[in-house]
Design a protein around this motif. Structure first.
Motif, PDB file in Angstrom:
ATOM      1  N   LEU A 226      -9.129   4.046  -1.284  1.00  0.00           N
ATOM      2  CA  LEU A 226      -8.098   3.587  -2.211  1.00  0.00           C
ATOM      3  C   LEU A 226      -6.802   4.303  -1.870  1.00  0.00           C
ATOM      4  O   LEU A 226      -6.824   5.432  -1.385  1.00  0.00           O
TER       5      LEU A 226
ATOM      6  N   ARG B 255       0.827  -1.198   0.000  1.00  0.00           N
ATOM      7  CA  ARG B 255       0.000   0.000   0.000  1.00  0.00           C
ATOM      8  C   ARG B 255       0.866   1.254   0.000  1.00  0.00           C
ATOM      9  O   ARG B 255       0.622   2.198  -0.733  1.00  0.00           O
TER      10      ARG B 255
ATOM     11  N   ALA C 241      -1.292   8.566 -16.069  1.00  0.00           N
ATOM     12  CA  ALA C 241      -0.953   7.747 -17.231  1.00  0.00           C
ATOM     13  C   ALA C 241      -1.560   8.315 -18.518  1.00  0.00           C
ATOM     14  O   ALA C 241      -0.850   8.424 -19.524  1.00  0.00           O
ATOM     15  N   PRO C 242      -2.847   8.725 -18.517  1.00  0.00           N
ATOM     16  CA  PRO C 242      -3.360   9.349 -19.740  1.00  0.00           C
ATOM     17  C   PRO C 242      -2.597  10.623 -20.109  1.00  0.00           C
ATOM     18  O   PRO C 242      -2.389  10.900 -21.290  1.00  0.00           O
TER      19      PRO C 242
ATOM     20  N   GLY D  77      -2.076   6.793  -4.650  1.00  0.00           N
ATOM     21  CA  GLY D  77      -1.259   6.493  -5.827  1.00  0.00           C
ATOM     22  C   GLY D  77      -2.059   5.863  -6.953  1.00  0.00           C
ATOM     23  O   GLY D  77      -1.743   6.034  -8.128  1.00  0.00           O
ATOM     24  N   VAL D  78      -3.126   5.120  -6.609  1.00  0.00           N
ATOM     25  CA  VAL D  78      -3.990   4.550  -7.636  1.00  0.00           C
ATOM     26  C   VAL D  78      -4.644   5.675  -8.440  1.00  0.00           C
ATOM     27  O   VAL D  78      -4.703   5.644  -9.668  1.00  0.00           O
TER      28      VAL D  78
ATOM     29  N   THR E 135       2.498   1.952  -3.322  1.00  0.00           N
ATOM     30  CA  THR E 135       1.595   2.496  -4.333  1.00  0.00           C
ATOM     31  C   THR E 135       1.466   4.004  -4.148  1.00  0.00           C
ATOM     32  O   THR E 135       1.142   4.725  -5.087  1.00  0.00           O
TER      33      THR E 135
ATOM     34  N   GLY F  31      -2.136   7.495 -10.582  1.00  0.00           N
ATOM     35  CA  GLY F  31      -1.827   6.654 -11.740  1.00  0.00           C
ATOM     36  C   GLY F  31      -2.901   6.764 -12.806  1.00  0.00           C
ATOM     37  O   GLY F  31      -2.611   6.908 -13.992  1.00  0.00           O
ATOM     38  N   ILE F  32      -4.164   6.733 -12.382  1.00  0.00           N
ATOM     39  CA  ILE F  32      -5.267   6.807 -13.334  1.00  0.00           C
ATOM     40  C   ILE F  32      -5.290   8.178 -14.009  1.00  0.00           C
ATOM     41  O   ILE F  32      -5.627   8.309 -15.182  1.00  0.00           O
TER      42      ILE F  32
ATOM     43  N   PHE G 295       3.661  10.181 -11.005  1.00  0.00           N
ATOM     44  CA  PHE G 295       3.182  11.165 -11.988  1.00  0.00           C
ATOM     45  C   PHE G 295       2.926  12.582 -11.467  1.00  0.00           C
ATOM     46  O   PHE G 295       2.710  13.479 -12.270  1.00  0.00           O
TER      47      PHE G 295
END
Lengths: 327, 325
Positions: B298, B170, B309-310, B301-302, B173, B305-306, B249
């Motif tokens: 959550l 965790r 990344a785009p 970092g999730v 992430t 990332g979402i 990111f």
């Protein structure tokens, strides 16, 4: 004759896989276990029920990933291409977890069936984002496209896994990324698919070579670039999908193997693919055996072993690229 | 000026939203009440439940944003950031190692050492025969160092007991769950000290951006000022990693987003807007991570990332069209 050395290495790796472990088995005893199986001999049971499936899994997964790496590097003309790094593993993980989330099911066959669509989508996606359609897949661009796709898919995987326990169980089982559970995976079916992929790869190899000369020249020779590229991505999907269903996510093997294979095969792609299969299986088996011995009785997952070996190889290749060839 | 006001307004709005929205909604009036009277539900949310997390997110986002801006200006490349180049993974690895080995030293010390070792390795390995480091080689070698650090972290985690391994996963992430004022004060305090150090170097950063020859002509000692700036950048990133894990990111996105919002041109303005943008993104990502799925937090970092990344994909496609990459 060129095959003698890789084949010898592979035989050595196979024997090491059967012999070494928490309980080491002497070589004559392995022979007896395979030819004259004795149910009361614990060593025979270790060899036949635990290490033999592991050996077969390692052979199938390692050979598949070696070949997939070789095809990807040729297709993208990029020495840093690798199915794991390019997000194909993450694509498989995503569809597996999504399937478990929506259907609430989990078993080996189910995992295997779901890994293929994800692998296919990810390999198409990374090829498109990385500039493959225009034939401009430079190392930096392709690697970053792989990283971006990996990050996006793995973030989604974490989000799903944390909301649904069934999905978490499936993911844990699959992502363990080791050959340890080989006897509960659909070895036979996946090996068949891998073999089909290998056959198609060898058939496709001459056309891929023509494509590598440049798409203009390839058209002149009567090949259609778009079709060949799609065909190559389909082969990569078959090989990688089979490998990840057997062994979980393994990265870097497809990166390390082709440059080694090229030293023996020269630049004939068909030979390179065959030798890559042999070397891929050898390195995966040796990495797995080392992972079992290093911190025995605990085990290092083979996926971690290949990453620990492969990351320095990645740096080494990246250093040798001329700045002009980077983009 | 308009841009600066916009960024400040966005930042305040993000903080307010993040304090009010969650499992239990709490209105701005109650928060205001709690702030001044120090009692009632508003005070509870401010002091105990949400305040520390928001403070930590602000600090971590700001230091990561500044760190990204430093490297992007130094290397004149939008891809150069401590997360892409493996520095944050190195910092994360060192922190995980320190905690799992049970060494009783503060985590920021580990993450700083890990970040510096990773950065040193990247620079050393990316140096070519002429003694220079081409930016794209730095980025590729950095990616490789990041891969290695990630693999080593996984290796360490396999040796941890199940519960601790889940916790470590965790953290790796990137997580802001259960942060207290200690975390917030740590990142804000260290961040302020490093920002002061950075403020002293803004002039040399501005000169270096003009090009090495011009900077040298104007009296800059190139390698010394570049080294000091890189050191400050790595330490800033490590400070963020120590409290929030290697958040992906943020450092990559913050500087371009901030510059677009404020329209700042000078490095000082770009660093400040990167800090603000990093803080806004992190606070909002943390809010989204808490509120996206009811009853479940959550790791932040999730969410980054979402979101991130785009952005990276968009950046790649755009750079491809303009032919920069």
């Amino acid at each position: 004759m060129r095959f003698a050395f890789p084949v010898l290495l592979l035989v050595f790796a196979a024997i090491a896989t059967l012999a070494a472990g928490v309980r080491s088995v002497p070589v004559p005893e392995i022979w007896h276990a395979l030819t004259a199986f004795d149910q009361t001999n614990p060593l025979h049971i270790v060899v036949r029920d635990i290490r033999l499936p592991r050996l077969i899994a390692g052979l199938a997964a390692g050979a598949s990933l070696g070949m997939a790496g070789s095809i990807m590097q040729s297709l993208t003309r990029n020495p840093l291409a690798d199915p794991g790094l390019m997000g194909v593993n993450a694509g498989a993980a995503f569809t597996i977890v999504l399937g478990a989330f929506l259907l609430g099911r989990a078993d080996g066959g189910f995992i295997a069936a779901l890994s293929f669509p994800g692998a296919a989508l990810a390999s198409l996606g990374v090829f498109a984002i990385g500039g493959g359609v225009r034939g401009e897949t430079g190392p930096v661009r392709l690697t970053l496209a792989g990283i971006a796709l990996n990050a996006l898919l793995m973030s989604l995987v974490s989000a799903i896994v944390l909301t649904r326990t069934e999905a978490l169980e499936v993911f844990r089982f699959w992502a363990a990324g080791s050959l340890a559970q080989a006897n509960v995976r659909p070895l036979l079916e996946m090996s068949t698919i891998a073999a089909l992929g290998a056959g198609s790869a060898l058939l496709l190899a001459p056309r891929l070579e023509a494509l590598a000369l440049g798409s203009g020249l390839a058209k002149g020779l009567g090949t259609r670039p778009g079709r060949i590229q799609l065909g190559a991505l389909a082969v990569v999907t078959m090989l990688t999908g089979a490998a990840v269903s057997i062994a979980g996510p393994i990265a870097f093997l497809g990166l390390m193997v082709p440059p080694l294979a090229r030293r023996i095969s020269g630049h004939t792609l068909r030979f390179e693919i065959m030798i890559s299969a042999l070397f891929g299986a050898t390195i995966l088996l040796l990495a797995d055996t080392a992972g079992r011995l290093l911190i025995a009785p605990a085990e290092i997952r083979v996926g971690i072993m290949t990453a620990l070996i492969g990351a320095p190889v990645f740096i080494w290749i990246a250093r040798r690229l001329r700045p002009g060839a980077l983009t | 000026m308009k841009g600066t006001l916009l960024v400040i307004a966005l930042l305040l709005l993000a903080i307010l939203l993040s304090l009010s929205v969650g499992q239990v909604m709490i209105g701005p009036a109650a928060l205001w009440d709690g702030l001044w009277h120090g009692s009632g539900p508003g005070a509870l949310f401010l002091r105990v439940l949400r305040g520390p997390g928001v403070g930590t997110a602000l600090g971590a986002g700001a230091v990561l944003g500044m760190s990204g801006a430093i490297f992007q200006i130094l290397l004149r490349n939008p891809l150069a950031s401590p997360d892409v180049m493996g520095f944050t993974s190195g910092a994360g690895l060192a922190a995980i190692w320190g905690v799992s080995a049970g060494i009783a030293l503060p985590i920021p010390l580990f993450s700083a050492i890990g970040g510096l070792v990773a950065a040193g390795a990247v620079i050393l390995l990316a140096t070519d025969r002429n003694g220079s480091q081409p930016p794209l080689t730095l980025i590729l070698v950095g990616l490789g160092v990041g891969f290695f650090a990630a693999a080593a972290s996984s290796f360490i985690m396999t040796r941890l007991p199940h519960q601790e391994a889940t916790e470590a996963q965790r953290w790796l992430t990137g997580s802001l769950a259960a942060r207290n004022w200690g975390h917030a004060l740590q990142v804000l305090g260290l961040g302020a000290a490093l920002t002061f150090a950075l403020a002293l170097q803004v002039r040399s950063l501005a000169l270096l951006e003009l090009g090495d020859d011009l900077a040298a002509g104007l009296g800059t000692r190139i390698s010394r000022s570049r080294g000091l700036l890189a050191l400050t950048g790595v330490l800033l990133a490590a400070t963020g990693v120590a409290v929030a894990g290697p958040l992906p990111f943020i450092a990559l996105m913050a500087a371009p987003l901030g510059a677009r919002l404020t329209g700042a041109r000078h490095p000082a303005g770009r660093l400040a807007s990167a800090a603000a943008a990093g803080a806004i993104i992190t606070v909002l990502a943390d809010l989204a991570a808490r509120a996206a799925i009811p009853g479940l937090q959550l790791p932040v970092g999730v969410m980054t990332g979402i979101l991130g990344a785009p952005y990276l994909i968009w950046l790649l496609v755009r750079e491809m069209e303009t032919g920069d990459l």
